[in-house]
Design an enzyme around this catalytic site. Structure first.
Site, PDB file in Angstrom:
ATOM      1  N   SER A 137       6.758  39.893 111.640  1.00 47.64           N
ATOM      2  CA  SER A 137       7.650  40.939 112.126  1.00 47.64           C
ATOM      3  C   SER A 137       6.938  41.853 113.129  1.00 47.64           C
ATOM      4  CB  SER A 137       8.203  41.717 110.929  1.00 47.64           C
ATOM      5  OG  SER A 137       9.227  42.585 111.328  1.00 47.64           O
ATOM      6  N   HIS A 160      11.359  37.465 114.511  1.00 54.09           N
ATOM      7  CA  HIS A 160      12.796  37.607 114.287  1.00 54.09           C
ATOM      8  C   HIS A 160      13.298  38.866 114.974  1.00 54.09           C
ATOM      9  CE1 HIS A 160      12.073  40.879 111.468  1.00 54.09           C
ATOM     10  NE2 HIS A 160      11.223  40.121 110.818  1.00 54.09           N
TER      11      HIS A 160
END
Length: 259
Positions: A137, A160
């Site tokens: 992340s 993501h």
């Protein structure tokens, strides 16, 4: 005629005061054994290797990156209000010549992660980042923030889209804000790595790679192939590269003197 004894001839022996007896020790705990127990409890080992006068500072990004909201005490966190003063101190300390950043993080607060990444990238001293376990992340921008980056062969990086937790107002401005925040992350990663914009966005918006989610889980060799990370390697290679960067960063006169 009675003779009086001469007072000057009188010898008076002073009485020595009684020396107080030393109190006997009553089962005082052994400090050495206490220190040994503390080391075992804290580090899981009896002897901790000491590094004296090291010119390299090790910075660890572990657990979840904590932002403006304090996480529960059972969460292992990296607090950005702890990291920023450390980075300022590293920049000011003339004895520190390089920084080794070790990551094993699941991500966390976007703004806090970007703040740490920007601080690492703006250091005037050489820095090397090493991803161990995971750099997921918002850990991705931190992993590429150094002058050179390594990833362990079994380590992974999850790419993501930006997510928001809590109340989200369903208006166009909310989605525009998320889109701008995502652009900040993409822009930073592109400026500090060799990955192409289209490829990074494809990995970020890919379907089917993550269960019930959008994004891609990138393993060591793939991260290097995509240009996200410079090289697959571990601690020894990272330290060797950092020392090379430190030597090349020194003035030429000092390099000639060392040689």
């Amino acid at each position: 005629m009675n003779q009086q004894p001469d007072r000057n001839d009188a010898r008076v022996t002073p009485s020595t005061p009684a020396q107080p007896s030393k109190p006997q020790k009553q089962n005082q705990p052994n400090k050495d054994s206490d220190n040994l127990v503390n080391k075992i409890q804290q580090m899981g080992q009896t002897n901790i290797p000491q590094v004296e006068q090291s010119n390299i500072h090790c910075l660890t990004i572990i657990g979840q990156i904590e932002g403006h909201v304090q996480l529960p005490p059972n969460n292992k966190t990296t607090k950005y209000e702890h990291m920023i003063p450390q980075l300022v101190a590293i920049e000011q300390n003339p004895k520190i010549e390089g920084v080794l950043v070790i990551l094993n993080t699941v991500g966390g607060d976007v703004e806090a992660g970007l703040a740490i990444a920007e601080m690492i990238a703006s250091l005037s001293k050489p820095s090397v980042c090493l991803v161990l376990g995971g750099g997921h992340s918002i850990g991705v921008p931190i992993a590429v923030a150094g002058d050179y980056s390594f990833i362990a062969e079994t380590a992974t990086m999850t790419i993501h889209p930006v997510r928001l937790t809590g109340l989200v107002i369903g208006v166009p401005q909310s989605f525009e804000y998320m889109d701008r925040m995502q652009d900040r992350v993409i822009s930073f990663v592109l400026r500090h790595s060799n990955i192409e914009e289209e490829k990074f966005k494809d990995l970020m918006l890919s379907k089917g790679n993550l269960t019930r989610d959008i994004g891609t889980n990138v393993v060591g060799d793939d991260a290097v192939e995509y240009g996200l990370i410079n090289q697959v390697g571990g601690l020894g290679m990272a330290m060797k590269k950092l020392n090379e960067l430190i030597e090349s960063n020194k003035p030429k006169e000092e390099q000639d003197y060392v040689q």
